[in-house]
Motif scaffolding. Structure first.
Motif, PDB file in Angstrom:
ATOM      1  N   LYS A   1     -51.006 -11.776  19.929  1.00 44.62           N
ATOM      2  CA  LYS A   1     -51.060 -12.052  18.491  1.00 44.62           C
ATOM      3  C   LYS A   1     -51.987 -13.221  18.198  1.00 44.62           C
ATOM      4  O   LYS A   1     -51.888 -14.267  18.827  1.00 44.62           O
ATOM      5  N   GLN A   2     -52.870 -13.001  17.254  1.00 42.15           N
ATOM      6  CA  GLN A   2     -53.815 -14.047  16.864  1.00 42.15           C
ATOM      7  C   GLN A   2     -53.859 -14.143  15.349  1.00 42.15           C
ATOM      8  O   GLN A   2     -53.634 -13.154  14.656  1.00 42.15           O
ATOM      9  N   LEU A   3     -54.189 -15.336  14.880  1.00 44.55           N
ATOM     10  CA  LEU A   3     -54.376 -15.539  13.451  1.00 44.55           C
ATOM     11  C   LEU A   3     -55.866 -15.391  13.173  1.00 44.55           C
ATOM     12  O   LEU A   3     -56.668 -16.204  13.619  1.00 44.55           O
TER      13      LEU A   3
ATOM     14  N   VAL B   1     -51.823 -12.485  10.718  1.00 37.54           N
ATOM     15  CA  VAL B   1     -51.544 -12.257  12.142  1.00 37.54           C
ATOM     16  C   VAL B   1     -52.067 -10.878  12.562  1.00 37.54           C
ATOM     17  O   VAL B   1     -51.836  -9.882  11.884  1.00 37.54           O
TER      18      VAL B   1
END
Lengths: 599, 193
Positions: free
Chosen positions: A2-4, A168
């Protein structure tokens, strides 16, 4: 993982994981960061093209060579690229071909708020509308598959709120191995002479049918079942506003919103009592739903103007009786204090300031001491970039700004119409390369009597400092041939070409006046590095209070660092970069009262 | 945790980075996060706001008007401008620092008085915290870290572990400025008691 990610970063990563080989773009808010993000990824050829049409042509050439390719642009950029966009819809693709349009409802940084969903319809190209960064990532990957499966370019449309919000993303893909490039010799498709185009058009219509059927089972077109009294059809970021404002409603969220998924719409409409379309800008889905003979409401409830947010959607819904209660709970009022606005301004040290100062004097745009206006002289056709801010008072030295590169053609039009005043076009380096050069060719060819002032600040500043053909550096950071604007102007046949230093006010004034006194065509290239790009140690200017007689001349340059006080001016030491602009305020001072501070 | 936060300031003050740090820290404890910047042409010294929403599931990237739990302002005029974003009972954290816009410095408009700014904030805020963030940043030798000083102050109010903040700093701050920014964060946090 998960990345922003911003929507733009998610599009870049989605394309990368789809096996993108070639990416081309012209910078434009809110689309710019897509190509910037791609340029940081290994193994993709990424370029800043001189304009959006060239960017799309580059992408088409790569696609027809069997490589997945993408062109990204802001909404008005697709106007520039519309010509190849419509035609490649007939030819189809080799490697997947994706076009990104980033629309700007609310015009945060645009000259209009056109709704580019219309383009999908008029060019007969499928349209994907991601609502957040996760969908930007997923839909971009999918767009390449659809492009190849249905042999069509695919339009992915974001809006400022999707492009620039960070949300996200579950990054699930990996970059596949790329195929070797090989041009597909297929003149029946790729040579659009009328005979071929006539043969191709029926295929386009058949593809529309096939895509409309596919859209009914496309997983990104989903029904969120609710209580059925209210049914909402929505797409893009409007989905998130609708979901929050109408938690109980049944909702049809369209990700692949065109070609219209007719069967899906009909069955959804049959499942709800009242059908409402929540879409930003134009009533496009609303129109198509009504064209199916279904009763729907949309723009009778929600505004056609500007950007949505929760407040807009909720207030509109209450007025239409879609929510209980006439109004939201009243909030305690904030005292009504007049707050001075803080619009964008030319930065301290900006190289454009001196040119507009001279134009404001020669063009009599500054107010008289008693506050009255003078009769304006000069026609100053402007263009798109930071320098559009030259229109703001007290400079007021800009008479038009319409679209990229328009200044020169509009100046020529005014000249040919017979306007007697001196006519000046003001255009930046990147905008000149974008489409100003073609109009300069027109000035030479048709013998226009006007002066073109090219403000060369060594970068594409407004969109955040991208390289361009005049900077000598590519999007990938490699040194390349810098195109010299003065020599280019000479090469197309302008005989009076002058160069001036933006930070030498007397020299600049001489160059501009000299060019204006020449009745024929002339070009003045004003050179001065963007102040935000100047990384040298800065020194500040200070006012010698003994010499300052509070005449206010230095306030006429409109520098944020020059502050009017009770008895004269002071220089804000936090803002001033006097060593950058060679103290423009000091250069205009009639009393020699402003100098760089001693070290 | 379910929070809406508004960060406000002037182009160039580092509002966007401040919002990124907050959003990143929240992500690392598994919350859904959305962060949206409203800046237009603000690189050129205009007003900037950044909206950060944290919850189990966040839909809209923008908060409901008048419903923000926190307002963090890096400049007093921008604090007043965004006072109406706060919900009744919200908390305002304001950097005691004025950047007069051009209309003020050129003499054609007046900067609001401290009393006016306080009155605007008091309409909604249950508590207004003032911090000399600029002074702290200057004492660290670089005024540009005022954004991180202020985020450090805010961090005392939020239930996010220190490691989440440190990780966010490491991710978003260039290496050569990392120690300075960590110090700025610590000083801001300490100032909140």
């Amino acid at each position: 993982m998960k990345q922003l990610l911003s929507g733009n970063e998610a599009i870049a990563l989605g394309a990368y994981h789809a096996g993108l080989g070639v990416a081309a773009a012209y910078p434009g808010t809110p689309s710019t960061e897509i190509l910037e993000a791609i340029a940081c990824l290994r193994g993709v050829y990424a370029e800043w093209s001189p304009n959006e049409k060239v960017a799309l042509d580059v992408a088409i050439g790569a696609s027809w060579s069997g490589v997945r390719a993408m062109a990204s642009m802001k909404h008005v950029g697709l106007n520039v690229a519309a010509d190849p966009f419509f035609s490649v819809a007939y030819s189809g693709v080799g490697g997947g071909l994706v076009v990104i349009t980033a629309d700007d409802p609310g015009m945060h940084s645009s000259q209009n708020e056109q709704d580019n969903r219309h383009y999908a319809r008029s060019a007969k190209v499928p349209l994907l509308e991601p609502a957040d960064s996760q969908e930007c990532y997923d839909f971009t990957r999918l767009a390449f598959e659809l492009s190849e499966r249905f042999n069509t370019p695919v339009l992915v449309r974001t809006t400022t709120r999707v492009a620039h919000s960070r949300t996200v993303v579950d990054v699930t893909g990996e970059r596949p191995p790329l195929p070797e490039a090989k041009f597909r010799h297929d003149p029946g498709r790729f040579v659009l002479v009328p005979a071929n185009a006539r043969r191709l058009h029926p295929g386009v219509e058949a593809r529309q049918q096939a895509l409309a059927e596919y859209a009914c089972s496309f997983p990104g077109n989903r029904v969120e079942a609710g209580d059925g009294r209210l049914g909402i059809v929505t797409s893009g970021v409007a989905y998130h506003y609708a979901r929050e404002v109408f938690p109980e409603a049944s909702l049809l969220k369209l990700g692949l919103s065109y070609p219209t998924p007719e069967t899906l719409l009909r069955s959804f409409a049959a499942s709800v009592r009242r059908l409402v379309v929540v879409e930003e800008l134009d009533p496009i889905m609303e129109g198509e739903i009504k064209a199916l003979g279904l009763a729907a409401e949309g723009k009778s409830i929600f505004p056609i103007l500007g950007e949505f947010d929760l407040g807009v959607v909720e207030a509109s819904a209450r007025r239409a009786g879609l929510l209980a209660g006439d109004s939201a709970e009243a909030l305690p009022a904030v005292p009504d204090v007049p707050l001075p606005p803080r619009p964008p301004v030319l930065c301290p040290g900006c190289p454009h300031r001196s040119t507009f100062y001279v134009l404001s004097l020669l063009g009599r745009r500054q107010k008289r001491a008693d506050g009255s206006s003078q009769e304006p002289q000069l026609v100053i056709a402007g263009d798109i970039g930071c320098y559009t801010l030259g229109v703001l008072p007290p400079l007021g030295a800009l008479d038009s700004c319409v679209s990229m590169g328009s200044s020169i053609g509009m100046a020529l039009g005014a000249a040919k119409a017979g306007v007697k005043d001196k006519i000046v076009a003001v255009i930046g380096d990147s905008t000149f390369m974008h489409s100003g050069i073609a109009a300069l060719v027109d000035v030479v060819y048709n013998q226009g009597n006007l002066t073109v002032v090219v403000l060369d600040n060594g970068t594409t500043a407004m969109t955040g400092h991208q390289e361009n053909p005049a900077t000598g550096v590519s999007a990938l950071g490699q040194q390349t041939q810098a195109i010299d604007i003065a020599n280019l102007a000479r090469a197309v046949g302008v005989s009076d070409v002058r160069e001036a230093n933006a930070f030498d006010l007397p020299g600049l004034r001489r160059a501009l006046k000299g060019a204006f006194d020449n009745p024929g065509a002339s070009v003045v290239v004003v050179k001065g590095l963007c102040a935000l790009r100047n990384k040298e140690p800065k020194r500040q200017a200070v006012v010698d209070a003994e010499k300052c007689n509070a005449c206010g001349l230095c306030l006429r340059i409109s520098c944020p660092a020059v502050v009017k006080g009770e008895n004269g001016v002071t220089i804000d030491q936090n803002l001033c970069v006097g060593s950058v602009c060679q103290t423009l305020c000091g250069q205009v001072c009639a009393h020699d009262a402003i100098h760089l501070a001693e070290l | 945790m379910k929070l809406d936060l508004i960060l406000a300031g002037v182009g160039g003050q580092g509002i966007v980075l401040a919002g990124d740090l907050l959003a990143e820290a929240a992500l690392s404890i598994g919350l859904d996060v959305k962060k949206s910047d409203v800046f237009g042409m603000a690189q050129r010294g205009g007003s900037v706001t950044s909206v950060v929403r944290l919850a189990r599931t966040v839909h809209s990237p923008l908060a409901r008007p008048g419903q923000a739990d926190y307002l963090l302002a890096l400049e007093k005029l921008e604090a007043a401008r965004n006072a109406g974003q706060l919900k009744p009972g919200g908390i305002a954290i304001v950097c005691d620092y004025a950047m007069p816009p051009l209309a003020v410095s050129s003499g054609s408009a007046t900067y609001p008085s401290d009393e006016q700014v306080r009155a605007a904030l008091a309409a909604r805020a249950e508590k207004v915290h003032w911090l000399d963030g600029d002074g702290i940043a200057r004492s660290l030798g670089n005024r540009k870290v005022v954004n991180v000083v202020m985020i450090g102050f805010l961090s005392r109010f939020l239930d996010l572990p220190d490691a989440a903040w440190q990780q966010a700093l490491e991710r978003h701050v260039p290496k050569r400025f990392l120690e300075l920014n960590k110090e700025a964060f610590a000083r801001g946090r300490a100032a909140a008691g």
